[in-house]
Design an enzyme around this catalytic site. Structure first.
Site: not given
Ligand code: THU
Length: 159
Positions: A63, A65, A74, A111, A114
């Site tokens: 991740e 910010a 994936e 998702c 992916c």
């Protein structure tokens, strides 16, 4: 007017029913969640890819910010696998996810982005990619990306 019904097939396994090789792969995906970088969602996803020569590579969600700059487990895994082993098809991709309470009862469906990258990987190597999705209550197996992404867009769609 015509109806078109698309069918997808999946199998649901108990962990103990997996083959030794699949159990090892799933364990690698579960273990990878410990290396996830998810300070914002606190949702840790791990993926493990078994390549044609038996090599296993893992990846996790990363991740940022600036949220859209992050990447799912994936895609991290597939891009790494395809970068390091550009001549090895990805035979099976295992995915596991946990939140702050632990591994999820039901598998997380990958998702859309992916799924699109999975499709490209499958097409690139002309080799179906099995996908195993971990849930505490059962592990879903699909035999190829088509089951996750029906009516997909790929290079052939532009011809
Ligand atoms: N995430 C994945 O890594 N894979 C998925 O299939 C769904 C979502 C990550 C992205 C983000 O870091 C967190 O899970 C919450 O969406």
């Amino acid at each position: 007017m015509k109806d078109l019904t698309l069918r997808i097939d999946l199998k649901i396994y108990e962990y103990s029913e997996l083959s030794d090789a699949d159990r090892k792969l799933m364990d690698a995906a579960r273990e990878a969640t410990n290396r996830s970088y998810a300070p914002y969602s606190h949702f840790s996803v791990g993926a493990a890819a078994r390549l044609a020569d038996g090599t296993i590579v893992t990846g996790t969600n990363q991740e940022n910010a600036a949220y859209p700059s992050g990447l799912c487990a994936e895609r991290t895994t597939l891009f790494y696998a395809n970068s390091q082993y550009p001549n090895q098809a990805v035979e099976t991709l295992a995915i596991a996810a946990r939140n702050e309470r632990g591994f999820l009862d039901d598998p997380i469906p990958p998702c859309g982005a992916c799924r699109q990258v999975m499709l490209e990987t499958e097409k690139r190597f002309k080799h179906p990619m099995r996908i195993l999705l971990y849930g505490e209550k059962g592990i879903y197996e699909v035999k190829g990306v088509g089951a996750l992404l029906p009516l997909s867009f790929d290079a052939d769609s532009m011809k």
